[in-house]
Each structure stands twice: as C-alpha cells, then as structure tokens.
Design a protein around this motif. Structure first.
Motif, PDB file in Angstrom:
ATOM      1  N   VAL A 290       0.791  -1.224   0.000  1.00 35.20           N
ATOM      2  CA  VAL A 290       0.000   0.000   0.000  1.00 35.20           C
ATOM      3  C   VAL A 290       0.830   1.285   0.000  1.00 35.20           C
ATOM      4  O   VAL A 290       0.450   2.289  -0.580  1.00 35.20           O
ATOM      5  CB  VAL A 290      -0.998  -0.008   1.186  1.00 35.20           C
ATOM      6  CG1 VAL A 290      -0.285  -0.036   2.505  1.00 35.20           C
ATOM      7  CG2 VAL A 290      -1.955   1.161   1.116  1.00 35.20           C
ATOM      8  N   MET A 294       3.935   5.755  -2.318  1.00 31.06           N
ATOM      9  CA  MET A 294       3.961   6.984  -1.543  1.00 31.06           C
ATOM     10  C   MET A 294       5.318   7.302  -0.934  1.00 31.06           C
ATOM     11  O   MET A 294       5.444   8.217  -0.136  1.00 31.06           O
ATOM     12  CB  MET A 294       2.943   6.877  -0.402  1.00 31.06           C
ATOM     13  CG  MET A 294       1.530   6.616  -0.851  1.00 31.06           C
ATOM     14  SD  MET A 294       0.860   8.058  -1.656  1.00 31.06           S
ATOM     15  CE  MET A 294       0.964   9.229  -0.318  1.00 31.06           C
TER      16      MET A 294
ATOM     17  N   ALA B 234      -6.025   3.581   4.983  1.00 29.55           N
ATOM     18  CA  ALA B 234      -5.675   4.482   3.888  1.00 29.55           C
ATOM     19  C   ALA B 234      -6.909   4.911   3.095  1.00 29.55           C
ATOM     20  O   ALA B 234      -7.048   6.090   2.734  1.00 29.55           O
ATOM     21  CB  ALA B 234      -4.651   3.819   2.976  1.00 29.55           C
ATOM     22  N   LEU B 264      -1.571   8.249   5.377  1.00 25.73           N
ATOM     23  CA  LEU B 264      -1.053   7.750   4.101  1.00 25.73           C
ATOM     24  C   LEU B 264      -2.086   7.965   2.993  1.00 25.73           C
ATOM     25  O   LEU B 264      -1.767   8.465   1.911  1.00 25.73           O
ATOM     26  CB  LEU B 264      -0.711   6.264   4.216  1.00 25.73           C
ATOM     27  CG  LEU B 264      -0.073   5.612   2.987  1.00 25.73           C
ATOM     28  CD1 LEU B 264       1.365   6.088   2.831  1.00 25.73           C
ATOM     29  CD2 LEU B 264      -0.114   4.098   3.085  1.00 25.73           C
ATOM     30  N   LEU B 267      -2.479  11.677   2.271  1.00 26.09           N
ATOM     31  CA  LEU B 267      -1.386  12.195   1.445  1.00 26.09           C
ATOM     32  C   LEU B 267      -1.594  11.831  -0.020  1.00 26.09           C
ATOM     33  O   LEU B 267      -1.356  12.628  -0.927  1.00 26.09           O
ATOM     34  CB  LEU B 267      -0.044  11.618   1.935  1.00 26.09           C
ATOM     35  CG  LEU B 267       0.462  12.163   3.280  1.00 26.09           C
ATOM     36  CD1 LEU B 267       1.677  11.393   3.764  1.00 26.09           C
ATOM     37  CD2 LEU B 267       0.795  13.661   3.140  1.00 26.09           C
ATOM     38  N   ARG B 268      -2.072  10.602  -0.225  1.00 27.47           N
ATOM     39  CA  ARG B 268      -2.324  10.149  -1.587  1.00 27.47           C
ATOM     40  C   ARG B 268      -3.376  11.050  -2.252  1.00 27.47           C
ATOM     41  O   ARG B 268      -3.206  11.508  -3.391  1.00 27.47           O
ATOM     42  CB  ARG B 268      -2.829   8.704  -1.537  1.00 27.47           C
ATOM     43  CG  ARG B 268      -2.712   7.954  -2.830  1.00 27.47           C
ATOM     44  CD  ARG B 268      -2.785   6.455  -2.594  1.00 27.47           C
ATOM     45  NE  ARG B 268      -4.045   6.059  -1.973  1.00 27.47           N
ATOM     46  CZ  ARG B 268      -4.221   4.886  -1.330  1.00 27.47           C
ATOM     47  NH1 ARG B 268      -3.218   4.024  -1.206  1.00 27.47           N
ATOM     48  NH2 ARG B 268      -5.383   4.584  -0.805  1.00 27.47           N
ATOM     49  N   ARG B 271      -2.063  14.580  -2.877  1.00 31.21           N
ATOM     50  CA  ARG B 271      -1.224  14.621  -4.068  1.00 31.21           C
ATOM     51  C   ARG B 271      -2.094  14.664  -5.323  1.00 31.21           C
ATOM     52  O   ARG B 271      -1.826  15.422  -6.257  1.00 31.21           O
ATOM     53  CB  ARG B 271      -0.311  13.407  -4.113  1.00 31.21           C
ATOM     54  CG  ARG B 271       0.490  13.368  -5.401  1.00 31.21           C
ATOM     55  CD  ARG B 271       1.163  12.032  -5.603  1.00 31.21           C
ATOM     56  NE  ARG B 271       2.212  11.827  -4.620  1.00 31.21           N
ATOM     57  CZ  ARG B 271       2.854  10.668  -4.489  1.00 31.21           C
ATOM     58  NH1 ARG B 271       2.517   9.625  -5.233  1.00 31.21           N
ATOM     59  NH2 ARG B 271       3.803  10.551  -3.589  1.00 31.21           N
TER      60      ARG B 271
END
Lengths: 348, 348
Positions: A290, A294, B234, B264, B267-268, B271
């Motif tokens: 996962v 990142m 996530a 996480l 952040l994905r 982005r």
DNA sequence: TGAGGTCTGTGAATCGATTCACTACGCTGC
DNA sequence: GCAGCGTAGTGAATCGATTCACAGACCTCA
C-alpha cells in the motif's frame, strides 16, 4: 448487567447445571441450543432464563470432542506483519465467511520449526484443512497431514506434487520482470537482496533473475551481486545494504529486493549512505504494498493479486472438502505485473 | 515418509488404539506422553513405536475437556492490517512465550459485533484471559467475562473502572502534541480526520486536540474542521480528504490524521489534488509506523512504545493470573512523543 | 520368613455436549 | 374403546485424554 459474581475457583456452569435449574433433562437443554423448534415455547423460555441466570457459555472442547470436527481451517503465512500477507489473509477470510468457516491464522516467521509447531497445534485442534506457505522440507509433513484426512492447499507457492493443490503467482516471471526492466534501463551490474533459498518464493524469483540475465546475454558472475538476508523485512533490507556496501569491487547501479518491506529498509540504508535514487542506484521491490507508491522515491514494484490469491486458496480448500474424492487437484497460477515508478525510472 | 494412507472417512487413532497396538493400558500411554520417566524404557519404546506407526496425534478437545483450561489467552485488536497493532501483538507474543502461553489473535475491524463474537469464541474455547482494545459499550460484556473467571486487560485504552487493568498511551497528550506543534508553526485553521468517537482512542485524541486549541486561545468552531471517517485506514484517509475538499469556506492549512494509515491515504489524495506539502497543507499523523519516515514527504507523527505496550499488557495478564486475589489492578500509561519531519516542518 | 518399600503398570471414573432409542401424553378417527 | 400417530421430553451412551487408587512384581533387611 450481571449481579452475581462467580469466584475464580468455581467451575463454569455446564449444561447439566442449566438442566437442573430449569427442571428439564440435559437433552432438552441441548435441543434448545441446537434445535429450538423441537421444544415447546414454555420449556424453551424456562431453559433460556436458566441459561441467562447462570451465565452459561457452551464448552467448545466438549462440543468438538463429540462432534469430532469443527468448521475451521488454519493458515500459516510467512510474516503476518507484511501487508502482502494481511491482504492475502483478508481474501481467505472473505471466502471462508461465505461457508461459515472460521480461520485460525498464524505466522511462521519463516521458521520451519514454528511452522511445524503450528501445524501440529492446528491438527490437535481438529481443523478440517490448512493453507500453508511452506518452508523447504515440510512437504513430507504436509503429505502426511493430508493422509490423515486434513486437506492441504499451498499458498503463494506452486505445488511440487500432483495431489496437493496450490495457488500462486508466477514468481519466476516476477523476478524476470524486475530484471528485464532494469536491464532495459541500461543496468549491467545489479544487486539482488534475497532471502534464504529454502523459501520457495526467493528461489523462484532468483531463477527469474538468472534467466532474465541470460536472456540479456549477461553473465551472472559479473552482472549480479547476491546478498542473502535472514528475515524479509525492513531490518533485513537495511542489513543487506550495509553488507553490500562493505563488499569490495564496483558497486552495482541497480538493486532488486525480494519484497517491498525489504526494499523499504534498503531505501532507508541507501539514504543513510547518501545514495541518490535512481541516479546512483535504481531500486525495484516486490508486492506493491500500500505504501510503495507513496515513498520519498515512489517504489517500482512487482504487483500480485493478493486478495484473489487468498480467496482462491480458500475456495479450493472448501471445494476439495465438499467434493471429496471427485475433486481434481490443481495448480492455480496468477501472473504478476510490473509497476514502474520513480525509484527505477526518473521519467516515470 | 508415511506409507500408510488413511482414507478421509476413517477416524483418527486415539490413545486407546495406541494402547491396544502396544499391548499396554491407556494409562500407560498417557504416562508416556506426560510423564515419560515413570515408564520403563522397554515399554516406552513400544508405545512410541505404536504412536509412530499409527501416526497418532493428541486430541486437543479431549485434553482440554479434562484439564478444564488451556495455556492460552486471546487478544482482539482494532485492525490486524495496521502495523501499529502487529507490533503490539509481537510484544504480547514475546511476553507470553516466556510463560509458554499461546496467543489467539483476532481483529475486530472496529466492529462491536465482531468483537463480541470473538470474545464469545474465546470464552467457549476456554482461554484464561483476554486482551482487548474495546469498542464503546463493551465494558459490561468485559465485566461479566471477568466475573466468569476470565482475566481481562484493556489494550491501548485506559480502563474506566478500578477493577480492570489497562495499558495505554496518553492519547489526550498525543492529540495535544500534534496540535501544539501545528499551532507553533502558525497554523490557525486545522483539519482533523478522525474516526468515530465510539473508539476511545479517537475520542481521547480529539480531547487533546480541543484542549490544545483552547490553550492556544483558538476557538474550535473557527480553527477546527472535523471530518469523521468510517475506517481508520488508507481508504478512509483518502475519503476524508475528498470530503474536506468538498466543503465550502476557507481550506485549512494543516491536517492532523488520527493514525498514520489514514495519513497515508490522505497524502495520496492530497497529491491527487495537487496540494503542496507542507507548503499548502502541513500534515501530522499518529503511530510513527515503519514507513512514516520514508514517505515522499516524511511524515511528522506521534510515536508510541508499541512493543512495550503489548509486552506490558501480557505481563499484567499473566501476573493477575498467578497472583490471584492479591493482584492489584493498575492503569499503566506510557507517554507519546512527537517526531517532527518534513510533512509539517520544511526545516526538519 | 515376612514386613515394608520401590517401581511399573492398570483400568474405571471423569470432564461436558450431543445423540438417539425410547417413553409419555394427547389427539384423531374408526 | 382403542389402534395409530405426532409431539415433547428423557437419560444413558458416547467422544478421547487424564487421573488416581490400587495391584502385582521384585527387592531389602531384620
């Protein structure tokens, strides 16, 4: 809620205690628990009240002893802390839930002794089947287990025998994918941080590595620097890099790690050594976990269909169970897929 | 290895079969298994040969039924796929191994029903104790369990009652640490992606958040944007960001995520939205999992002593067991620690 | 010679839930 | 008035390992 406190020493109430309290026979209590519609409303209520008052909880051991078997299968994976295996386990659970089976999950930590211990524990507990990512040499144990009536499916490894099913991803191809990619980028000297060859996945990926090198006309002795680590996690990867950097001779320009957790540790160590990625060292991992996309430098990785892997293994196990002798053993093999990112290819 | 194949239908050999084959009584077989030195060499060998020939495996159910109890404890964590909990579980295992206890590990997936189901399963199987990261409202169940003679230790949450021990990290302080840090960097409008308040950790961290805001003289209504997500992973984090970006009004300049897995995903998503970190959005996570320092933008996070958390919980449980009534229940609390990295502080 | 002791081994009783052959009872229909 | 049937409930037998009071064999020593 509960007002009566039972002291530590007292034994938990049994079906007999419930029967006495409700003024019925043990058979009736059992019927209330297992065939409630065969009991009259009045009796059933009396029994349920007694159960509630005594805080009765069924004794699973006695139950199983009589029944002889339980709706449970065991699974042993290499490392429960590896996201790859937790995703696989989730796939297993999802399939089992459909048939109301329970899962006993354990991690062998790549240790054949732990694996054997858990297999025995599972067997003693009367599981109907096991899914195992086996270590080398445990095949005999598994065959014997199968002969004793416990179904076996190999998980994430291809079965070496015709009468045990397996679900796997083509690790040889996966290893080759990684190397083909690095070679296509112009690398001719590649480090390979791998686990012990007693682990089939490591062996297969290595075979893919070697065949890809051969296909590219590269001599392993010159093109490949192999580092073997003990545990396939971040600490192992870190140790692998330190070992690599202690070696004399030309430093490789590319690195293939046997899994992403290892790659994570390797990246950490590479950073500590001040190595530019992919400039001074291109890195490829395996599993596409996962967080791979990142990372500081997004990790190129070989992706596997994790959930499907687990789901299919459980499916084979359950079908084997239900179809009995007519079941045809099979080796299911999925194909891996390379996901290119910045850790190997600056243009990605 | 094994030459005799036992058909699926045949029942597995019992201690009686072994006794017959070796020409001894069942008592003697049991002695060979449990008190080998009380049996003469010749007899012992005869029995062992019979065991080998019959491929005898002890029946755990029968064993437990007679013994009444097993050297096993259960643990239920919120999410087995979260590295935080696997590290905690490792700590538990390490402590249990010293006393030759086994661990049954399950994940409640933050679902009270699953939690209750596993608790019952554990109880039916006769575990001696359980470690639980409980959901709201399960306290009564746990108290009742304790009253039925099964020791209970709360894991990663502080006990609300005096007669159940707990091992936790100060989550209020942890939440405050995160906010104090963001406030000290000048942020006055902060998003907080949190899980449901039925989860104690979420509730505590939120309390810390609010108190830190108050200490800084900020009004929550203006300074805080709370987003509640369903699952602390996530995917949840990604969903949280999408929800945040769909809101009208000023966008916050900082984000605190209730754990690193959530961060996480956030952040994905950030982005994907093209948001610069920490320039346009400073981010702080919680747990300091293994990959936190290795992300594209290294993640500022609140670190907890995971292994020690699990080890201590298991230690309390075992001591409670051995010391009996003289055991003093206690709430162990560790302190969290903020690890500042690039996701919040460009100078880090 | 026999009392006392040690060393081996025996086998019936036990744990608790399930099962199944059987009884008891009430009801229907001839 | 009774054969026949269905429903409700009974309780002994069972699963397999462990335990423990006891027996038999053999030895020692007075």
């Amino acid at each position: 809620m509960s007002t009566t406190t039972r002291g530590r020493a007292e034994r938990r109430p049994s079906i007999t205690d419930v029967a006495k309290r409700a003024g019925v026979s043990v058979g009736t209590v059992s019927n209330v628990l297992n065939r409630p519609d065969q009991v009259s409303d009045a009796t059933r209520d009396r029994v349920l009240v007694a159960i509630e008052e005594l805080q009765f909880v069924r004794n699973a051991s006695a139950r199983q002893l009589r029944a002889g078997t339980i709706q449970t299968v065991g699974a042993i994976v290499l490392d429960i802390a590896n996201p790859f295996f937790t995703e696989v386990a989730r796939g297993v659970e999802d399939r089992l839930a459909a048939d109301e089976y329970t899962l006993m999950l354990s991690s062998s930590d790549e240790d054949p002794e732990r694996e054997a211990r858990y297999l025995r524990l599972f067997e003693e507990h009367g599981v109907q089947g096991v899914m195992v990512t086996p270590s080398a040499g445990s095949l005999d144990t598994l065959l014997a287990l199968r002969d004793r009536g416990i179904d076996v499916v190999l998980l994430d490894t291809t079965s070496p025998v015709d009468d045990i099913s397996s679900v796997a991803v083509d690790d040889v191809r996966g290893g080759a994918l990684a190397i083909e990619h690095l070679v296509s980028l112009g690398h001719t000297r590649i480090a390979f941080i791998n686990g012990p060859l007693t682990i089939k996945q490591c062996q297969d990926r290595r075979e893919g590595v070697l065949s890809a090198l051969a296909d590219a006309g590269l001599e392993p002795a010159e093109a490949l620097v192999e580092i073997t680590i003990g545990s396939l996690n971040a600490d192992g990867g870190e140790a692998g890099i330190n070992e690599l950097f202690a070696l004399p001779g030309d430093r490789p320009t590319a690195l293939f790690c046997v899994n992403d957790l290892t790659a994570l540790g390797a990246l950490r160590a590479l950073r500590a050594h001040g190595v530019a990625i992919p400039g001074e060292m291109a890195v490829v991992g395996y599993d596409d976990v996962v967080f791979a996309s990142m990372l500081t430098v997004p990790l190129t990785s070989v992706r596997q269909p994790t959930h499907q892997l687990g789901w299919t293994a459980a499916d084979l196990l359950l079908r084997q169970r239900s179809e009995g002798a007519s079941f045809l053993h099979q080796r299911v093999q999925f194909q891996p897929e390379l996901v290119v990112r910045g850790s190997s290819d600056p243009s990605a």
